[in-house]
Scaffold this motif. Structure first.
Motif, PDB file in Angstrom:
ATOM      1  N   ARG A  72      26.711  29.503  27.563  1.00  0.00           N
ATOM      2  CA  ARG A  72      26.953  29.227  26.145  1.00  0.00           C
ATOM      3  C   ARG A  72      28.288  28.498  25.921  1.00  0.00           C
ATOM      4  O   ARG A  72      28.392  27.633  25.074  1.00  0.00           O
ATOM      5  N   HIS A  73      29.308  28.855  26.694  1.00  0.00           N
ATOM      6  CA  HIS A  73      30.649  28.305  26.476  1.00  0.00           C
ATOM      7  C   HIS A  73      31.084  27.345  27.583  1.00  0.00           C
ATOM      8  O   HIS A  73      32.270  27.017  27.682  1.00  0.00           O
ATOM      9  N   GLY A  74      30.144  26.876  28.376  1.00  0.00           N
ATOM     10  CA  GLY A  74      30.471  26.043  29.533  1.00  0.00           C
ATOM     11  C   GLY A  74      31.359  24.851  29.230  1.00  0.00           C
ATOM     12  O   GLY A  74      32.346  24.605  29.918  1.00  0.00           O
ATOM     13  N   ARG A  75      31.032  24.095  28.186  1.00  0.00           N
ATOM     14  CA  ARG A  75      31.841  22.908  27.859  1.00  0.00           C
ATOM     15  C   ARG A  75      33.268  23.291  27.526  1.00  0.00           C
ATOM     16  O   ARG A  75      34.214  22.648  27.956  1.00  0.00           O
ATOM     17  N   SER A  76      33.445  24.328  26.752  1.00  0.00           N
ATOM     18  CA  SER A  76      34.790  24.766  26.359  1.00  0.00           C
ATOM     19  C   SER A  76      35.548  25.357  27.538  1.00  0.00           C
ATOM     20  O   SER A  76      36.758  25.179  27.653  1.00  0.00           O
ATOM     21  N   LEU A  77      34.842  26.063  28.407  1.00  0.00           N
ATOM     22  CA  LEU A  77      35.506  26.653  29.574  1.00  0.00           C
ATOM     23  C   LEU A  77      35.998  25.570  30.526  1.00  0.00           C
ATOM     24  O   LEU A  77      37.040  25.733  31.162  1.00  0.00           O
ATOM     25  N   ALA A  78      35.273  24.465  30.609  1.00  0.00           N
ATOM     26  CA  ALA A  78      35.628  23.399  31.540  1.00  0.00           C
ATOM     27  C   ALA A  78      37.018  22.830  31.267  1.00  0.00           C
ATOM     28  O   ALA A  78      37.650  22.286  32.159  1.00  0.00           O
ATOM     29  N   GLY A  79      37.526  22.981  30.081  1.00  0.00           N
ATOM     30  CA  GLY A  79      38.846  22.451  29.758  1.00  0.00           C
ATOM     31  C   GLY A  79      39.970  23.474  29.832  1.00  0.00           C
ATOM     32  O   GLY A  79      41.074  23.192  29.381  1.00  0.00           O
ATOM     33  N   ARG A  80      39.705  24.642  30.398  1.00  0.00           N
ATOM     34  CA  ARG A  80      40.705  25.720  30.442  1.00  0.00           C
ATOM     35  C   ARG A  80      40.813  26.286  31.850  1.00  0.00           C
ATOM     36  O   ARG A  80      39.859  26.218  32.619  1.00  0.00           O
ATOM     37  N   PRO A  81      41.949  26.926  32.162  1.00  0.00           N
ATOM     38  CA  PRO A  81      42.015  27.693  33.411  1.00  0.00           C
ATOM     39  C   PRO A  81      41.035  28.875  33.308  1.00  0.00           C
ATOM     40  O   PRO A  81      41.014  29.582  32.293  1.00  0.00           O
ATOM     41  N   VAL A  82      40.214  29.055  34.341  1.00  0.00           N
ATOM     42  CA  VAL A  82      39.193  30.104  34.338  1.00  0.00           C
ATOM     43  C   VAL A  82      39.201  30.827  35.677  1.00  0.00           C
ATOM     44  O   VAL A  82      39.311  30.198  36.732  1.00  0.00           O
ATOM     45  N   TRP A  83      39.057  32.145  35.624  1.00  0.00           N
ATOM     46  CA  TRP A  83      38.904  32.995  36.802  1.00  0.00           C
ATOM     47  C   TRP A  83      37.664  33.841  36.602  1.00  0.00           C
ATOM     48  O   TRP A  83      37.342  34.216  35.476  1.00  0.00           O
ATOM     49  N   PHE A  84      36.981  34.169  37.709  1.00  0.00           N
ATOM     50  CA  PHE A  84      35.817  35.050  37.670  1.00  0.00           C
ATOM     51  C   PHE A  84      36.074  36.284  38.525  1.00  0.00           C
ATOM     52  O   PHE A  84      36.768  36.212  39.549  1.00  0.00           O
ATOM     53  N   PHE A  85      35.478  37.399  38.106  1.00  0.00           N
ATOM     54  CA  PHE A  85      35.400  38.556  38.990  1.00  0.00           C
ATOM     55  C   PHE A  85      34.033  39.192  38.867  1.00  0.00           C
ATOM     56  O   PHE A  85      33.354  39.070  37.852  1.00  0.00           O
ATOM     57  N   SER A  86      33.637  39.841  39.947  1.00  0.00           N
ATOM     58  CA  SER A  86      32.399  40.600  39.981  1.00  0.00           C
ATOM     59  C   SER A  86      32.753  42.030  40.341  1.00  0.00           C
ATOM     60  O   SER A  86      33.759  42.285  40.999  1.00  0.00           O
ATOM     61  N   SER A  87      31.906  42.952  39.916  1.00  0.00           N
ATOM     62  CA  SER A  87      32.068  44.341  40.336  1.00  0.00           C
ATOM     63  C   SER A  87      30.713  44.875  40.728  1.00  0.00           C
ATOM     64  O   SER A  87      29.702  44.489  40.140  1.00  0.00           O
ATOM     65  N   GLY A  88      30.701  45.696  41.744  1.00  0.00           N
ATOM     66  CA  GLY A  88      29.396  46.215  42.060  1.00  0.00           C
ATOM     67  C   GLY A  88      29.162  46.897  43.372  1.00  0.00           C
ATOM     68  O   GLY A  88      28.412  47.865  43.398  1.00  0.00           O
ATOM     69  N   PRO A  89      29.731  46.459  44.465  1.00  0.00           N
ATOM     70  CA  PRO A  89      29.358  47.147  45.693  1.00  0.00           C
ATOM     71  C   PRO A  89      29.631  48.654  45.570  1.00  0.00           C
ATOM     72  O   PRO A  89      30.705  49.063  45.144  1.00  0.00           O
ATOM     73  N   LEU A  90      28.622  49.432  45.908  1.00  0.00           N
ATOM     74  CA  LEU A  90      28.759  50.886  45.823  1.00  0.00           C
ATOM     75  C   LEU A  90      29.079  51.455  47.201  1.00  0.00           C
ATOM     76  O   LEU A  90      28.409  52.349  47.714  1.00  0.00           O
ATOM     77  N   ASP A  91      30.111  50.857  47.777  1.00  0.00           N
ATOM     78  CA  ASP A  91      30.650  51.322  49.053  1.00  0.00           C
ATOM     79  C   ASP A  91      32.056  50.735  49.170  1.00  0.00           C
ATOM     80  O   ASP A  91      32.532  50.084  48.241  1.00  0.00           O
ATOM     81  N   ALA A  92      32.707  50.941  50.283  1.00  0.00           N
ATOM     82  CA  ALA A  92      34.092  50.488  50.442  1.00  0.00           C
ATOM     83  C   ALA A  92      34.205  49.020  50.844  1.00  0.00           C
ATOM     84  O   ALA A  92      35.313  48.529  51.056  1.00  0.00           O
ATOM     85  N   SER A  93      33.102  48.288  50.925  1.00  0.00           N
ATOM     86  CA  SER A  93      33.138  46.917  51.452  1.00  0.00           C
ATOM     87  C   SER A  93      34.071  45.996  50.683  1.00  0.00           C
ATOM     88  O   SER A  93      34.727  45.134  51.279  1.00  0.00           O
ATOM     89  N   ALA A  94      34.181  46.143  49.364  1.00  0.00           N
ATOM     90  CA  ALA A  94      35.048  45.249  48.590  1.00  0.00           C
ATOM     91  C   ALA A  94      36.517  45.463  48.933  1.00  0.00           C
ATOM     92  O   ALA A  94      37.326  44.542  48.808  1.00  0.00           O
ATOM     93  N   SER A  95      36.869  46.647  49.385  1.00  0.00           N
ATOM     94  CA  SER A  95      38.256  46.924  49.787  1.00  0.00           C
ATOM     95  C   SER A  95      38.524  46.488  51.221  1.00  0.00           C
ATOM     96  O   SER A  95      39.672  46.291  51.610  1.00  0.00           O
ATOM     97  N   GLU A  96      37.470  46.349  51.996  1.00  0.00           N
ATOM     98  CA  GLU A  96      37.624  46.042  53.429  1.00  0.00           C
ATOM     99  C   GLU A  96      37.608  44.554  53.743  1.00  0.00           C
ATOM    100  O   GLU A  96      38.140  44.122  54.752  1.00  0.00           O
ATOM    101  N   ARG A  97      36.954  43.757  52.883  1.00  0.00           N
ATOM    102  CA  ARG A  97      36.835  42.329  53.175  1.00  0.00           C
ATOM    103  C   ARG A  97      36.584  41.566  51.885  1.00  0.00           C
ATOM    104  O   ARG A  97      36.210  42.148  50.866  1.00  0.00           O
TER     105      ARG A  97
END
Length: 169
Positions: A72-97
């Motif tokens: 929905r906001h792709g055009r507007s986001l393209a002109g700004r600094p943007v960072w993404f994050f995901s959350s989800g692994p239900l184990d320690a893998s995100a902390s390990e690698r």
């Protein structure tokens, strides 16, 4: 210095919302104005100088509200600094690698020239919504795998990049 940062998120059971709130709190501690809002409630990104978008991962896909927000906001986001994050692994893998973004998130990153993506551990606890969530919990694979120290370090790095980027202009 960017004065206003949006942290938009898609969540089902609140875990990603708590991560987004923690990110916004660190950005504010670093002197930036920041607010965390559900992605579905954002009607415009024009008031914001930079945007962080987070989404819970469900069956290898980003939360639908995060995906829709980016479309929905792709055009507007393209002109700004943007960072993404995901959350989800239900184990320690995100902390390990470093866990790479799922394919749909990778495509959005490439299209919008996103500065960075990071995957944080997730949380799934009793009372979670959804049939699949209840099945996961019954199988004993729930828990809280978020590491707020890691989240705060990442958010502080985002703040530093924003502040340094403005100084170099």
């Amino acid at each position: 210095m960017p004065s206003n940062v949006l942290v938009a998120y898609g969540t089902t059971n609140g875990s990603t919302a708590e991560i987004a709130e923690a990110v916004a709190a660190v950005l504010r501690k670093q002197g930036l104005a920041a607010e965390a809002l559900p992605a579905r409630s954002v009607t415009s990104v024009s008031p914001y100088d930079a945007v962080v978008v987070g989404g819970g991962l469900y069956a290898g896909r980003w939360h639908k509200d995060a995906r829709r927000f980016v479309r929905r906001h792709g055009r507007s986001l393209a002109g700004r600094p943007v960072w993404f994050f995901s959350s989800g692994p239900l184990d320690a893998s995100a902390s390990e690698r470093d866990i790479p973004p799922v394919p749909g998130v990778r495509r959005a990153m490439d299209k919008l020239d996103v500065a960075e993506h990071v995957t944080f551990g997730g949380r799934l606890v009793e009372g979670a919504k959804g049939r699949i969530a209840r099945m996961i919990l019954r199988s004993g694979k729930g828990g809280d795998f978020r590491d707020f120290d890691v989240i705060e370090v990442w958010a502080a790095r985002v703040a530093k990049e924003l502040i340094d980027g403005q100084k170099n202009r």
